[in-house]
Motif scaffolding. Structure first.
Motif, short mmCIF file in Angstrom:
data_model
loop_
_atom_site.label_atom_id
_atom_site.label_comp_id
_atom_site.label_asym_id
_atom_site.label_seq_id
_atom_site.Cartn_x
_atom_site.Cartn_y
_atom_site.Cartn_z
N HIS A 19 -6.25 -4.34 22.45
CA HIS A 19 -7.00 -4.55 21.10
C HIS A 19 -8.07 -3.59 20.95
CE1 HIS A 19 -10.05 -6.30 19.19
NE2 HIS A 19 -9.40 -7.01 18.30
N ALA A 20 -8.30 -3.04 22.53
CA ALA A 20 -9.48 -2.45 23.52
C ALA A 20 -8.85 -0.88 22.56
CB ALA A 20 -9.51 -2.56 24.64
N TRP A 21 -7.38 -0.69 23.02
CA TRP A 21 -6.91 0.81 22.23
C TRP A 21 -6.42 0.85 20.65
CZ3 TRP A 21 -5.40 5.32 23.23
CH2 TRP A 21 -4.46 6.15 22.48
N ASN A 22 -6.21 -0.15 20.16
CA ASN A 22 -6.84 -0.29 18.70
C ASN A 22 -8.34 -0.30 18.24
OD1 ASN A 22 -3.66 -0.53 18.00
ND2 ASN A 22 -3.83 -2.47 18.43
N ASP A 23 -8.55 -0.74 18.55
CA ASP A 23 -10.48 -0.10 18.44
C ASP A 23 -10.73 0.64 18.92
OD1 ASP A 23 -11.39 -2.75 17.78
OD2 ASP A 23 -12.07 -3.44 19.57
N PHE A 24 -10.63 1.67 19.56
CA PHE A 24 -10.73 3.06 20.45
C PHE A 24 -10.27 3.82 19.19
CE2 PHE A 24 -9.21 6.65 22.51
CZ PHE A 24 -10.25 7.17 22.84
N GLY A 29 -11.95 7.48 14.49
CA GLY A 29 -11.49 7.76 13.34
C GLY A 29 -10.26 8.16 13.22
N ILE A 30 -9.32 7.92 13.71
CA ILE A 30 -7.36 7.77 14.17
C ILE A 30 -7.50 7.59 12.89
CG2 ILE A 30 -5.93 8.45 15.37
CD1 ILE A 30 -7.43 9.54 17.80
N VAL A 31 -7.58 6.48 12.48
CA VAL A 31 -6.52 5.18 11.60
C VAL A 31 -8.16 4.80 10.99
CG1 VAL A 31 -5.29 4.64 13.31
CG2 VAL A 31 -7.21 3.65 12.63
N ASP A 32 -7.98 4.51 9.04
CA ASP A 32 -8.40 3.90 8.45
C ASP A 32 -8.84 2.37 9.55
OD1 ASP A 32 -8.64 1.51 6.60
OD2 ASP A 32 -9.12 3.22 5.34
N ARG A 33 -10.62 2.47 9.01
CA ARG A 33 -11.47 1.97 9.61
C ARG A 33 -11.37 0.65 9.23
NH1 ARG A 33 -16.27 2.18 13.03
NH2 ARG A 33 -15.99 4.47 12.40
N ASP A 34 -11.36 0.70 7.70
CA ASP A 34 -11.63 -0.64 7.58
C ASP A 34 -9.98 -1.57 7.81
OD1 ASP A 34 -14.19 -0.94 7.31
OD2 ASP A 34 -13.90 -0.21 5.04
N HIS A 35 -9.51 -1.58 7.42
CA HIS A 35 -8.59 -2.47 6.83
C HIS A 35 -7.46 -2.10 8.58
CE1 HIS A 35 -3.57 -2.90 6.31
NE2 HIS A 35 -3.18 -1.67 7.22
N PHE A 36 -7.72 -1.45 9.44
CA PHE A 36 -6.94 -1.20 10.45
C PHE A 36 -7.81 -2.22 11.50
CE2 PHE A 36 -5.54 -0.06 14.77
CZ PHE A 36 -4.16 0.63 14.06
N ARG A 37 -8.73 -1.81 11.03
CA ARG A 37 -9.92 -3.10 12.12
C ARG A 37 -9.34 -4.60 11.63
NH1 ARG A 37 -15.63 -1.33 13.61
NH2 ARG A 37 -14.45 -0.10 15.73
N ARG A 38 -9.11 -4.18 10.42
CA ARG A 38 -9.02 -6.77 9.89
C ARG A 38 -8.03 -6.41 10.77
NH1 ARG A 38 -9.97 -5.08 5.12
NH2 ARG A 38 -8.02 -4.55 4.45
#
Length: 226
Positions: A19-24, A29-38
């Motif tokens: 989860h921390a890696w994905n948040d990182f 800004g490496i992935v789409d913020r809203d979609h990826f965090r959701r």
């Protein structure tokens, strides 16, 4: 030789490295913020509830690795270790590892998080043996697919049994430390199951079965029961 098996996330670490890696990745800004965090939060809730579809999750989690060279990923991971992992390594977890080393035990980390994320963490903890989800690689790049059985729930048993045969090691007298209900299949297989800061489901099972329950987050916790 006694085997001491450890889960990683929320056991030796005071958080979840996946989860921390994905948040990182979101923060960088490496992935789409809203979609990826959701989606990251949705999968994390499913894991906590014991309902995670591991194959759906891995398709999501491994895809960002396909976009970068290994040199780029290694540099990102170095920053990730410094910013997100070093602060959540639990001193009591390191002390427990050292207690098992002092007993002459063989230490193994087994985790449902992929090897790219967890390999350097195991090295940082001084643990040579790691069973993790194995991302497939072709031409020195990740494909987004998985090699072999994911080390999740019953898959941890499959991977562990393969490892035991390869290393000529027995489960007799083995310990397994975990925080999660998802690890109940493996906890039930060892002689010494230990619930570490367990989730509510695992805590209930551990109390019913008189399994040892410990915390690695309390500064006053004693680790002299081995």
């Amino acid at each position: 030789m006694t085997l001491a098996i450890f889960d990683l996330d929320n056991t030796l670490l005071g958080g979840d490295s996946d989860h921390a890696w994905n948040d990182f990745l979101v923060e960088r800004g490496i992935v789409d913020r809203d979609h990826f965090r959701r989606e990251n939060d949705r999968f994390h809730r499913a894991y906590d509830a014991g309902t995670l579809d591991i194959h759906e999750y891995l398709a999501f989690a491994l895809e960002p690795l396909t976009r970068h060279s290994m040199a780029e990923l290694d540099e990102l991971h170095r920053r990730f270790m410094k910013e997100r992992i070093d602060p959540i390594i639990l001193p009591h977890g390191e002390a427990l590892l050292e207690k098992h080393r002092a007993h002459g035990d063989l230490i193994l980390i087994i985790t449902a998080t992929n090897r790219f994320v967890t390999g350097p963490i195991a090295q940082r903890l001084g643990v040579e043996h790691l069973l993790a989800v194995e991302p497939e690689m072709e031409d020195d790049r990740y494909t987004g697919r998985v090699t072999g059985t994911p080390s999740f729930r019953e898959g941890k048993i499959v991977r562990l049994e393969q490892w035991l045969k390869t290393h000529d090691v027995s489960l007799e007298g083995a310990f397994f430390y975990s925080d999660s209900q998802n690890d109940l299949p493996l906890l039930e297989r060892v002689d010494h199951p230990v619930a570490v800061d367990p989730d509510p489901v695992l805590a209930d099972v551990a109390r019913q079965r008189n399994w040892q329950i410990i915390t690695l987050r309390d500064r006053d916790e004693r680790l002299d029961s081995l």
